[in-house]
Design a protein around this motif. Structure first.
Motif, PDB file in Angstrom:
ATOM      1  N   LYS A 175      39.229  54.047   2.619  1.00  0.00           N
ATOM      2  CA  LYS A 175      40.552  54.612   2.322  1.00  0.00           C
ATOM      3  C   LYS A 175      41.301  54.880   3.616  1.00  0.00           C
ATOM      4  O   LYS A 175      40.700  54.879   4.699  1.00  0.00           O
ATOM      5  CB  LYS A 175      40.387  55.940   1.575  1.00  0.00           C
ATOM      6  N   ALA A 176      42.599  55.157   3.483  1.00  0.00           N
ATOM      7  CA  ALA A 176      43.386  55.537   4.658  1.00  0.00           C
ATOM      8  C   ALA A 176      42.858  56.864   5.197  1.00  0.00           C
ATOM      9  O   ALA A 176      42.242  57.625   4.445  1.00  0.00           O
ATOM     10  CB  ALA A 176      44.856  55.703   4.265  1.00  0.00           C
ATOM     11  N   PRO A 177      43.091  57.144   6.489  1.00  0.00           N
ATOM     12  CA  PRO A 177      42.620  58.426   7.032  1.00  0.00           C
ATOM     13  C   PRO A 177      43.223  59.631   6.284  1.00  0.00           C
ATOM     14  O   PRO A 177      42.668  60.720   6.311  1.00  0.00           O
ATOM     15  CB  PRO A 177      43.088  58.403   8.492  1.00  0.00           C
ATOM     16  N   THR A 178      44.319  59.417   5.576  1.00  0.00           N
ATOM     17  CA  THR A 178      44.928  60.496   4.800  1.00  0.00           C
ATOM     18  C   THR A 178      44.264  60.638   3.425  1.00  0.00           C
ATOM     19  O   THR A 178      44.643  61.499   2.647  1.00  0.00           O
ATOM     20  CB  THR A 178      46.408  60.178   4.529  1.00  0.00           C
ATOM     21  N   GLY A 179      43.332  59.726   3.126  1.00  0.00           N
ATOM     22  CA  GLY A 179      42.688  59.767   1.810  1.00  0.00           C
ATOM     23  C   GLY A 179      43.392  58.893   0.784  1.00  0.00           C
ATOM     24  O   GLY A 179      42.940  58.751  -0.350  1.00  0.00           O
ATOM     25  N   ALA A 180      44.506  58.285   1.197  1.00  0.00           N
ATOM     26  CA  ALA A 180      45.269  57.459   0.257  1.00  0.00           C
ATOM     27  C   ALA A 180      44.583  56.104   0.075  1.00  0.00           C
ATOM     28  O   ALA A 180      43.998  55.572   1.014  1.00  0.00           O
ATOM     29  CB  ALA A 180      46.684  57.253   0.784  1.00  0.00           C
ATOM     30  N   PRO A 181      44.639  55.534  -1.134  1.00  0.00           N
ATOM     31  CA  PRO A 181      44.075  54.202  -1.339  1.00  0.00           C
ATOM     32  C   PRO A 181      44.842  53.147  -0.531  1.00  0.00           C
ATOM     33  O   PRO A 181      46.032  53.329  -0.254  1.00  0.00           O
ATOM     34  CB  PRO A 181      44.261  53.958  -2.842  1.00  0.00           C
ATOM     35  N   VAL A 182      44.157  52.075  -0.156  1.00  0.00           N
ATOM     36  CA  VAL A 182      44.822  50.996   0.580  1.00  0.00           C
ATOM     37  C   VAL A 182      44.633  49.678  -0.164  1.00  0.00           C
ATOM     38  O   VAL A 182      43.697  49.536  -0.951  1.00  0.00           O
ATOM     39  CB  VAL A 182      44.244  50.841   2.012  1.00  0.00           C
ATOM     40  N   GLU A 183      45.539  48.755   0.084  1.00  0.00           N
ATOM     41  CA  GLU A 183      45.382  47.420  -0.510  1.00  0.00           C
ATOM     42  C   GLU A 183      45.504  46.381   0.603  1.00  0.00           C
ATOM     43  O   GLU A 183      46.127  46.631   1.644  1.00  0.00           O
ATOM     44  CB  GLU A 183      46.436  47.187  -1.601  1.00  0.00           C
ATOM     45  N   TRP A 184      44.877  45.238   0.375  1.00  0.00           N
ATOM     46  CA  TRP A 184      44.910  44.163   1.368  1.00  0.00           C
ATOM     47  C   TRP A 184      46.189  43.360   1.200  1.00  0.00           C
ATOM     48  O   TRP A 184      46.541  42.994   0.077  1.00  0.00           O
ATOM     49  CB  TRP A 184      43.687  43.254   1.204  1.00  0.00           C
ATOM     50  N   LEU A 185      46.885  43.119   2.296  1.00  0.00           N
ATOM     51  CA  LEU A 185      48.133  42.350   2.231  1.00  0.00           C
ATOM     52  C   LEU A 185      48.014  41.090   3.069  1.00  0.00           C
ATOM     53  O   LEU A 185      47.423  41.114   4.141  1.00  0.00           O
ATOM     54  CB  LEU A 185      49.295  43.146   2.848  1.00  0.00           C
ATOM     55  N   GLU A 186      48.601  40.027   2.574  1.00  0.00           N
ATOM     56  CA  GLU A 186      48.738  38.819   3.389  1.00  0.00           C
ATOM     57  C   GLU A 186      50.089  38.255   3.061  1.00  0.00           C
ATOM     58  O   GLU A 186      50.296  37.777   1.947  1.00  0.00           O
ATOM     59  CB  GLU A 186      47.664  37.792   3.007  1.00  0.00           C
ATOM     60  N   GLU A 187      51.030  38.370   3.983  1.00  0.00           N
ATOM     61  CA  GLU A 187      52.349  37.820   3.711  1.00  0.00           C
ATOM     62  C   GLU A 187      53.120  37.588   4.992  1.00  0.00           C
ATOM     63  O   GLU A 187      52.824  38.207   6.025  1.00  0.00           O
ATOM     64  CB  GLU A 187      53.133  38.744   2.751  1.00  0.00           C
ATOM     65  N   PRO A 188      54.115  36.656   4.942  1.00  0.00           N
ATOM     66  CA  PRO A 188      54.942  36.458   6.121  1.00  0.00           C
ATOM     67  C   PRO A 188      55.650  37.761   6.441  1.00  0.00           C
ATOM     68  O   PRO A 188      56.034  38.497   5.530  1.00  0.00           O
ATOM     69  CB  PRO A 188      55.959  35.395   5.694  1.00  0.00           C
ATOM     70  N   SER A 189      55.808  38.067   7.714  1.00  0.00           N
ATOM     71  CA  SER A 189      56.400  39.359   8.070  1.00  0.00           C
ATOM     72  C   SER A 189      57.006  39.280   9.463  1.00  0.00           C
ATOM     73  O   SER A 189      56.499  38.565  10.330  1.00  0.00           O
ATOM     74  CB  SER A 189      55.298  40.412   8.040  1.00  0.00           C
ATOM     75  N   TYR A 190      58.074  40.002   9.647  1.00  0.00           N
ATOM     76  CA  TYR A 190      58.585  40.181  11.004  1.00  0.00           C
ATOM     77  C   TYR A 190      57.820  41.330  11.646  1.00  0.00           C
ATOM     78  O   TYR A 190      57.386  42.251  10.954  1.00  0.00           O
ATOM     79  CB  TYR A 190      60.081  40.511  10.982  1.00  0.00           C
ATOM     80  N   PHE A 191      57.682  41.240  12.970  1.00  0.00           N
ATOM     81  CA  PHE A 191      56.983  42.287  13.714  1.00  0.00           C
ATOM     82  C   PHE A 191      57.891  42.893  14.773  1.00  0.00           C
ATOM     83  O   PHE A 191      58.703  42.183  15.391  1.00  0.00           O
ATOM     84  CB  PHE A 191      55.732  41.723  14.399  1.00  0.00           C
ATOM     85  N   PHE A 192      57.707  44.160  14.988  1.00  0.00           N
ATOM     86  CA  PHE A 192      58.370  44.846  16.094  1.00  0.00           C
ATOM     87  C   PHE A 192      57.359  44.929  17.241  1.00  0.00           C
ATOM     88  O   PHE A 192      56.200  45.312  17.027  1.00  0.00           O
ATOM     89  CB  PHE A 192      58.796  46.257  15.659  1.00  0.00           C
ATOM     90  N   ARG A 193      57.810  44.587  18.455  1.00  0.00           N
ATOM     91  CA  ARG A 193      56.891  44.584  19.605  1.00  0.00           C
ATOM     92  C   ARG A 193      56.601  46.004  20.088  1.00  0.00           C
ATOM     93  O   ARG A 193      56.998  46.402  21.175  1.00  0.00           O
ATOM     94  CB  ARG A 193      57.519  43.819  20.778  1.00  0.00           C
ATOM     95  N   LEU A 194      55.888  46.733  19.270  1.00  0.00           N
ATOM     96  CA  LEU A 194      55.591  48.117  19.625  1.00  0.00           C
ATOM     97  C   LEU A 194      54.700  48.179  20.875  1.00  0.00           C
ATOM     98  O   LEU A 194      54.841  49.081  21.704  1.00  0.00           O
ATOM     99  CB  LEU A 194      54.908  48.815  18.437  1.00  0.00           C
ATOM    100  N   SER A 195      53.799  47.183  21.001  1.00  0.00           N
ATOM    101  CA  SER A 195      52.854  47.187  22.126  1.00  0.00           C
ATOM    102  C   SER A 195      53.580  47.277  23.467  1.00  0.00           C
ATOM    103  O   SER A 195      53.150  47.954  24.387  1.00  0.00           O
ATOM    104  CB  SER A 195      51.991  45.927  22.082  1.00  0.00           C
TER     105      SER A 195
END
Ligand code: MSP
Length: 504
Positions: free
Chosen positions: A143-163
């Motif tokens: 689960k997420a560190p907050t205890g929330a359920p998570v789901e697996w995603l696979e999709e095209p996406s734009y990214f922000f260069r946070l790094s």
């Protein structure tokens, strides 16, 4: 010209009915906004609703209504909450407004232009409840560190260069040591950023309830990029020439709960710096409430309904208890018995009784007339001066968001004033020394006036009543120390804080 002060609350997801978390930040922001207005600032106080994203979309589906109709209804519930809490936002923003969509798209275009957004594809975990992406390494028992359920995603996406923004962010935190508060949160955020930042997925293609990505209609913007931009929209962005934008941006204070500090203290300044805009001056995260010692959750059925409590105890009492019960920034526990104790001890007995016994005595025994005097004894001067010191302390407390300290300073004066009444015994003076009695009552009326000004941001209704009883209508702190004029006639007083009597 007045100094501007721009304060915000988070904008609330419209998937749910308002609970104590929503009420808490909104009331805290209102206390600060009201104080700043009285203290001569040109205040902009923004709140509103966050209406896009998967979570809201799912809630609309569950309700069997189209998303727009759904968000219109739920957003209205939040808008209606404002007068119930007696809060005074200058603007209530909705992310489905066309002005906001324009602002969010402008941010997007700026991030494209600066080379901070690129097209890729996302593969990983997502929590709908948190509207957040998680790395495999962050998961706890699947689960997420907050205890929330998570789901697996696979999709095209734009990214922000946070790094790319890791170093600039760390420099920014260093140069602006007051940017993140309280300090424990600052340390947590700095540690997180020092640990390295991954690029952030900022668009989705598997549903369409969001702001459309410019020039690529298959994508909607990630709800947090959309939502955070509300703080800019609220003051007129993308029109950066607008008076309100120039005056209020960068915001003085974003208030929020501790669970969403990362979005405000990491993503938001990174988005802004990348878009060539100034980051806000400060973000402050408050703690979380439990209910009678238990974590609050819908499944436990122990959600605290602010509207319910206010209909029973009144907005003033509810506001006071939230501000007083817990050091702002820490977690705290809410209990009905604690609330009743506070109302009886601090409001009815200490504060209400002070005002009631002094004012009703003047009304009944002195024809309701306040007699001014310059013949002050040292103890009179001390008690009046105590209020001036309290004003200075409250001002500092407000600037540090130490709302509990604000209460401490004011209530110390209330206890001192009650002790002064007991020591000076105006009722005995009536026969023994009527001239001295008038002086004592005069001092007390001025003390009550100053107290009412100091409590106004927290207890707007009762404080205003007290000031009106005294014939006062000036709420400007510039005139805080002005003394009540001679021969002022007071109104017939009535207790402003009823005691709570348990049926048992
Ligand atoms: N939509 C986002 C915020 C976007 S801001 C650009 C969001 N919305 S929310 O409706 O979930 O907001 C909830 C707020 O309530 C958060 O500030 C959160 O910290 C607060 N709380 C939720 N439960 C709480 C308690 N039990 N106690 C105190 N505050 C809590 O997040």
């Amino acid at each position: 010209m007045k100094k501007p002060y721009y304060i915000t609350t988070p904008i609330y997801y419209v998937n749910d009915k308002p609970h104590i978390g929503h009420a808490y930040t909104t009331i805290a922001a209102d206390v600060i906004a009201r104080f700043k207005r009285m203290d001569g600032y040109d205040v902009m106080f923004l709140t509103g609703t966050d209406e896009h994203g998967l979570k809201v979309n799912k809630s609309a589906e569950l309700a069997g209504i189209d998303p727009q109709t759904f968000v219109d209804q739920v957003s209205q519930n939040f808008r209606d909450l404002m007068p119930i809490l007696n809060v005074t936002p200058d603007r209530f923003i909705r992310t489905t407004e066309s002005a906001h969509k324009k602002a969010a798209q402008e941010i997007w275009n700026r991030l494209i232009a600066s080379g901070d957004i690129y097209l890729g594809s996302y593969e990983g975990w997502y929590s709908m409840r948190d509207e957040a992406f998680y790395a495999e390494s962050e998961l706890v028992d699947g689960k997420a560190p907050t205890g929330a359920p998570v789901e697996w995603l696979e999709e095209p996406s734009y990214f922000f260069r946070l790094s790319k923004w890791q170093e600039p962010l760390l420099t920014f935190y260093e140069q602006q040591p007051d940017f993140i508060a309280p300090n424990s949160r600052r340390n947590e955020v700095v540690k997180f950023v020092e640990g390295g930042l991954m690029d952030l997925s900022v668009s989705r293609t598997s549903f369409n309830w969001g702001v459309t990505v410019p020039n690529d209609e298959k994508h909607v913007m990630y709800v947090w990029l959309d939502a955070l931009t509300n703080y800019l929209t609220g003051v007129g962005f993308p029109d950066t020439n607008l008076e309100s934008y120039k005056k209020y941006w960068p915001a003085d204070l974003h208030l929020m709960g501790k669970d969403i500090i990362r979005f405000h203290a990491v993503y938001w300044p990174a988005f802004l710096m990348a878009a060539g805009l100034e980051p806000p001056k400060r973000v402050f995260a408050h703690g979380w409430w439990t209910n009678e010692g238990q974590k609050i959750s819908k499944s436990l059925g122990n959600v605290i309904d602010p509207i319910d409590l206010i209909s029973q105890y009144g907005a003033d009492a509810f506001r006071y208890v939230l501000m007083r019960e817990v050091s702002f920034g820490q977690d705290g526990d809410f209990s009905i018995s604690g609330m009743k104790n506070r109302i009886n001890a601090d409001l009815a007995n200490a504060y209400g009784n002070l005002a009631q016994r002094v004012l009703s005595f003047i009304y009944k025994q002195c024809d309701g007339i306040i007699h001014a005097s310059a013949d002050l004894e040292p103890q009179d001067k001390v008690i009046l001066l105590g209020l001036e010191t309290a004003l200075t302390e409250v001002r500092t407390a407000i600037d540090h968001q130490a709302l509990h300290k604000m209460c401490d300073s004011i209530w110390q004066c209330i206890y001192d004033a009650n002790a002064y009444v007991d020591a000076e015994k105006p009722w005995s003076l009536r026969k023994e020394n009527p001239e001295r009695m008038k002086v004592v009552l005069y001092v007390l009326c001025n003390v009550i006036k100053r107290l009412a000004l100091l409590t106004f941001p927290i207890l707007p209704q009762a404080s205003e009543t007290m000031l009106r009883l005294l014939g006062e209508s000036d709420f400007d702190l510039e005139n805080f120390s002005a003394l009540i004029p001679d021969q002022r006639i007071i109104q017939e007083p009535h207790p402003v804080f009823p005691r709570i009597v348990d049926e048992a």
